[in-house]
Design a protein around this motif. Structure first.
Motif, PDB file in Angstrom:
ATOM      1  N   ARG A 191       1.064   4.032  -2.811  1.00 30.64           N
ATOM      2  CA  ARG A 191       0.783   5.431  -2.457  1.00 30.64           C
ATOM      3  C   ARG A 191       1.931   6.330  -2.927  1.00 30.64           C
ATOM      4  O   ARG A 191       1.742   7.384  -3.509  1.00 30.64           O
ATOM      5  CB  ARG A 191       0.609   5.554  -0.931  1.00 30.64           C
ATOM      6  CG  ARG A 191      -0.222   6.771  -0.554  1.00 30.64           C
ATOM      7  CD  ARG A 191      -0.487   6.838   0.946  1.00 30.64           C
ATOM      8  NE  ARG A 191      -1.021   5.603   1.475  1.00 30.64           N
ATOM      9  CZ  ARG A 191      -0.505   4.926   2.496  1.00 30.64           C
ATOM     10  NH1 ARG A 191       0.587   5.356   3.085  1.00 30.64           N
ATOM     11  NH2 ARG A 191      -1.059   3.822   2.916  1.00 30.64           N
ATOM     12  N   ARG A 192       3.164   5.834  -2.704  1.00 32.63           N
ATOM     13  CA  ARG A 192       4.331   6.639  -3.116  1.00 32.63           C
ATOM     14  C   ARG A 192       4.355   6.814  -4.628  1.00 32.63           C
ATOM     15  O   ARG A 192       4.649   7.886  -5.145  1.00 32.63           O
ATOM     16  CB  ARG A 192       5.616   5.947  -2.652  1.00 32.63           C
ATOM     17  CG  ARG A 192       6.016   6.322  -1.232  1.00 32.63           C
ATOM     18  CD  ARG A 192       7.507   6.068  -0.999  1.00 32.63           C
ATOM     19  NE  ARG A 192       7.884   4.701  -1.349  1.00 32.63           N
ATOM     20  CZ  ARG A 192       7.777   3.674  -0.507  1.00 32.63           C
ATOM     21  NH1 ARG A 192       7.321   3.879   0.718  1.00 32.63           N
ATOM     22  NH2 ARG A 192       8.145   2.481  -0.885  1.00 32.63           N
ATOM     23  N   ALA A 203       1.762   6.688  -6.618  1.00 34.09           N
ATOM     24  CA  ALA A 203       0.671   7.602  -7.012  1.00 34.09           C
ATOM     25  C   ALA A 203       1.082   9.038  -6.760  1.00 34.09           C
ATOM     26  O   ALA A 203       0.838   9.931  -7.593  1.00 34.09           O
ATOM     27  CB  ALA A 203      -0.591   7.243  -6.221  1.00 34.09           C
ATOM     28  N   ALA A 204       1.753   9.242  -5.614  1.00 35.29           N
ATOM     29  CA  ALA A 204       2.183  10.609  -5.268  1.00 35.29           C
ATOM     30  C   ALA A 204       3.215  11.107  -6.284  1.00 35.29           C
ATOM     31  O   ALA A 204       3.188  12.251  -6.732  1.00 35.29           O
ATOM     32  CB  ALA A 204       2.769  10.621  -3.856  1.00 35.29           C
ATOM     33  N   ALA A 235       0.839  -1.206   0.000  1.00 36.24           N
ATOM     34  CA  ALA A 235       0.000   0.000   0.000  1.00 36.24           C
ATOM     35  C   ALA A 235       0.872   1.253   0.000  1.00 36.24           C
ATOM     36  O   ALA A 235       0.633   2.211  -0.748  1.00 36.24           O
ATOM     37  CB  ALA A 235      -0.924  -0.025   1.217  1.00 36.24           C
ATOM     38  N   ASN A 236       1.923   1.235   0.851  1.00 33.36           N
ATOM     39  CA  ASN A 236       2.849   2.381   0.913  1.00 33.36           C
ATOM     40  C   ASN A 236       3.522   2.616  -0.429  1.00 33.36           C
ATOM     41  O   ASN A 236       3.658   3.756  -0.892  1.00 33.36           O
ATOM     42  CB  ASN A 236       3.932   2.139   1.982  1.00 33.36           C
ATOM     43  CG  ASN A 236       3.352   2.299   3.374  1.00 33.36           C
ATOM     44  OD1 ASN A 236       2.267   2.879   3.524  1.00 33.36           O
ATOM     45  ND2 ASN A 236       4.045   1.784   4.368  1.00 33.36           N
TER      46      ASN A 236
END
Lengths: 244, 634
Positions: free
Chosen positions: B628-629, B631-632, B624-625
């Motif tokens: 998320r990274r 996507a960021a 997930a991290n």
């Protein structure tokens, strides 16, 4: 060597990122303990030894080691990743040995995690720990031979189920080759030395010797040479498949 | 086309290399089986599977050739996996003997085919024929020497694997001996008697006869003749003073002696007038023991809760059959340090000795001799009265026993001794009128021993009995070995003493035994009281029934029927209460056992599952991290 160990490490870690490894571990540990306490009458007989524990190992390992090893090559072949693997700068030997060592190490973890029974028997009485250690050596070697056998057979097929079934049957034959069941097929027509040779290929005979506390040179040679032979056949099969 | 050929040749090479590897594998294993037989690590604590120094000594000392023929039917071997494995070990050990003997041992393996000359030979040596198929199967060993000596092991039993080396070395040792030593047995217990009630002598005598010439010394001896290498005195309750004097003078002159005394000889004859009592329960060998500086405490029997053997009691009056520790019956086990004297060759190799109601030996202050304990109880040992031992009530003994420290039940006496007959020889026994008996004159008095004596005193005779020697396999009967070692030790021989008992130590769950014992003691008074009450109620019911002319309670008057119903009800209640108490006595053991089951079956698997969950969660969080990274970053 380093490449082989890298493969072994990758494979070994691979076991633990799927639920399968945990299922195997739990099944092995529960089955071993239940067999010891209920079928082996460990507490009722009140003898400070681990005979009730080790006597079921051949059968447990016969079923569970093929389950651990059945995906070693079938998966690679089914998904086609075997081609990818062979394009990498690794030799077939390194791949075969690496995969085998990972599975054998996993079998080692299974055996190590049976430590509560060793603690229990030492808490209850004063067992001969030398005999117990020899029993573990026997179990570990037999597990290695069964994994090598499964690895070899898994290279022949793309189906895990077929690999599993054939491995169990082949393992069973090796297990009982010292028993009358198999020897009867030879006695009568084969010379005595051949019957003796067949009998000396019994897992069971060598395992029994080890669990009684004798680490015999001939038993070690048997298991190590059998593992070597099966891995060599395994390598040749991969080579052939690669060429084909 | 070339690639096709190349592929074909690669396939051929691969198949050939596999065939070669298989052949190599077969060769390696064939060679390993033939040459590596003796290469092995003996992982057992007592080195049960290694050839001992004693065996090496026996083989090196051989001066004349010995032939060992192993009769092994291949049909029997092939039908039985355990015999196949065991026969391999026997053959390998015999080959080792051949090598170690420098050629003096000649080993021959014979397959006695049915109806062959070899089979006739096997049968003539009385080898045991196992008939598992159509033909008799042999697995026995015959040893011969150049002087027509024959030793036979009729069947090599797989169950006696740990005693294999002892069996083989004993065979070689006996074949190498020209003469067996003579031992005289002064038998006050009847171990050598054959009569209407005892059809054969005790097994211990057979066992001794394998190593010694066993000679019965009549109880009315007045002198010990020359020619005995040792005298064994068993339960000497009725030796005449002239016999005691003769025995003492024999020892004074350097004679070797092993004595079995007993404060409660449970295996001695029952009194002809009272079937609940023994005719001659005790023997003390006074005044000789006093002169030797040792005494067996008068009318006292040794007991020890730590070593007690369970016996079955109950089964009457509604009580369950159950096993209860009987404190005067003790099993000395190697597992507990300090019971066997580790310095003495008689006891150093022992694993277990069982005794029934032994006596307590101790040195007399100021004695000229040295008292060396051979067998000792634990510190929880003590003594009970002979009368209590006679009653044989385990509960009574448990309740009245008070520990008083370790008790010595067998000892070696060495050093100078003085005569117990300073006034000279006692008179010879009177010859009954009409009997044609002439007693030999007593030996001349010697007041001090010519050299230091070496006597072994064992304060139990029951250890010689068949039932004690073989009756309780769980406790590893090594009594026969102890007795043979003791006799061999006083006659000066020590070879084979260490070998004699290289059987696996009997290892039990000491902790469960201790828990059971404690639970038993805690509830026993209450249980006994209930059992007594139950017996009382039963007796009252029987008395009521007896009042009816036809023995039926239903025919009694109403008030008596009411009383009977109450008694019956009370009996049911008591029965239930007794069962409850017995369940409570078992409760702690059950709790420990189920705790161990849970720990072994559940604990680690649960930990494995938890670990799996943690790994899964950790991987999910990491993924997930990562997403998320990404996507960021995008």
């Amino acid at each position: 060597m380093r490449v082989m160990l890298t493969i072994a490490r990758r494979e070994f870690v691979g076991y633990f990122i799927t639920p399968l490894a945990y299922v195997f571990l739990v099944v092995f540990l529960v089955a071993a303990a239940v067999a010891t306490f209920y079928f082996g009458r460990f507490l009722e007989d009140r003898q400070a030894d681990l005979i009730p524990f080790f006597q079921f190992h051949p059968f447990l390992l016969l079923v569970l080691m093929p389950a651990v090893g059945m995906r070693l090559w079938t998966e690679e072949r089914r998904s086609g990743s075997i081609e990818l693997l062979m394009t990498l700068p690794v030799t077939t030997w390194q791949a075969v040995l690496g995969k085998f060592l990972a599975a054998w190490a996993f079998a080692g973890i299974c055996l190590i995690l049976t430590f509560p029974i060793v603690w229990t028997v030492n808490w209850l009485g004063s067992p001969d720990n030398g005999v117990i250690a020899a029993g573990y050596v026997g179990s570990f070697l037999m597990a290695g031979a069964l994994i090598a056998l499964t690895s070899c057979i898994s290279a022949l097929t793309k189906s895990q189920v077929i690999a599993f079934v054939i491995s169990v049957v082949a393992g069973f034959i090796l297990m009982v080759s010292g028993l009358a069941l198999v020897l009867d097929l030879f006695t009568g027509w084969a010379p005595e030395y051949l019957v003796d040779l067949v009998a000396s290929f019994s897992f069971y005979t060598h395992f029994n010797e080890l669990t009684s506390g004798i680490i015999a040179g001939s038993s070690i040679v048997f298991f190590v040479s059998l593992i070597g032979l099966l891995l060599l056949i395994n390598r040749q099969i991969i080579e052939l498949k690669k060429a084909g | 086309m070339f690639s096709g050929l190349q592929n074909a040749s690669r396939t051929t090479i691969a198949v050939l290399s596999i065939i070669l590897a298989i052949v190599l594998f077969l060769c390696i294993n064939l060679v390993a089986t033939l040459t590596l037989g003796a290469v092995r690590i003996d992982a057992t604590e007592g080195k049960l599977y290694s050839v001992s120094d004693d065996t090496r000594q026996v083989l090196e000392d051989l001066t004349d050739p010995i032939k060992l023929r192993l009769y092994l039917s291949t049909s029997l071997r092939d039908q039985n996996a355990s015999i196949r494995a065991y026969s391999g070990r026997v053959i390998e050990l015999l080959r080792t003997y051949q090598t170690l003997s420098g050629g003096q041992v000649d080993f021959e393996l014979i397959n006695p085919a049915p109806l062959s000359r070899d089979e006739e030979d096997a049968a003539s040596f009385n080898l045991y024929a196992e008939t598992t198929g159509l033909d008799p199967g042999y697995f026995g060993l015959v040893g011969t020497n150049t002087t027509d000596g024959i030793e036979v092991i009729p069947f090599l039993n797989v169950a006696q694997e740990s005693a294999l080396e002892y069996q083989l070395t004993r065979m070689v040792s006996r074949l190498s001996k020209r003469e067996l030593r003579n031992i005289g047995i002064v038998d006050g217990l009847g171990i050598m008697t054959v009569n209407a009630t005892q059809t054969r002598r005790w097994q211990i005598v057979d066992s001794l006869a394998e190593d010694f010439n066993v000679i019965n010394v009549p109880l009315d001896f007045t002198v010990i003749p020359q020619g005995y290498d040792a005298i064994v005195v068993v339960h000497p309750f009725a030796l005449a003073p002239s016999g005691l004097y003769a025995l003492e003078q024999y020892v004074m002159r350097g004679g070797n002696l092993v004595v079995f005394l007993d404060p409660q000889a449970e295996k001695s004859l029952v009194s002809p007038t009272n079937p609940n009592a023994l005719a001659n329960p005790d023997s003390y060998l006074l005044p000789l023991t006093t002169a030797w500086g040792i005494e067996m405490q008068n009318d006292l029997v040794v007991a020890d809760p730590s070593l007690a053997v369970p016996i079955i009691v109950g089964g009457q009056q509604g009580a369950q059959q159950r096993s209860v520790d009987y404190l005067p019956w003790i099993s000395l086990n190697r597992e507990i340090p300090g019971l066997f004297n580790p310095e003495d060759p008689v006891t150093a190799p022992l694993t277990a000795v069982m005794l029934e109601s032994p006596g307590s030996l101790r040195p007399i202050p100021g004695a000229t001799t040295t008292f060396t304990p051979l067998l000792t109880t634990t510190n929880t040992g003590g003594v009970i009265s002979q009368a209590m031992a006679m009653a044989r009530n385990p509960q009574q003994v448990l309740q009245n026993f008070v520990p008083s420290g370790a008790q010595v039940v067998a000892a070696r006496i060495t050093g100078p001794i003085r005569t117990a007959f300073p006034g000279g020889p006692p008179p010879l026994p009177e010859v009954p009128a009409g009997a044609e008996v002439t007693f030999l004159p007593p030996p001349e008095l010697i007041r001090e021993s010519v050299e230091d004596v070496n006597i072994i005193v064992i304060a139990d005779t029951d250890l010689l009995h068949d039932s004690v020697i073989e009756g309780n396999v769980r406790y590893g009967p090594n009594n026969a070995d102890f007795v043979t070692n003791a006799i061999e030790s006083v006659t000066g021989g020590t070879t084979l003493t260490a070998l004699r008992v290289r059987s696996p130590t009997i290892r039990t769950f000491d902790r469960l035994d201790a828990i059971e014992q404690a639970a038993m003691l805690a509830f026993e008074d209450d249980r006994q009281a209930k059992i007594a009450e139950f017996a009382d109620a039963t007796r009252q019911l029987q008395e009521l029934a007896a009042r009816s002319p036809i023995g039926q309670i239903a025919t009694l008057p109403a008030d008596q029927r009411e009383q009977a119903a109450q008694l019956q009800e009370r009996r049911f209640e008591l029965n239930r209460e007794i069962r409850d108490i017995e369940a409570a006595q078992r409760a702690e053991i059950n709790a420990v056992e189920s705790d161990l089951r849970i720990k072994n079956i559940v604990l680690v698997p649960v930990a494995v599952v938890l670990l799996g969950l943690i790994v899964a969660i950790w991987r999910r969080v990491r993924l997930a991290n990562y997403l998320r990274r990404r996507a960021a970053a995008a």
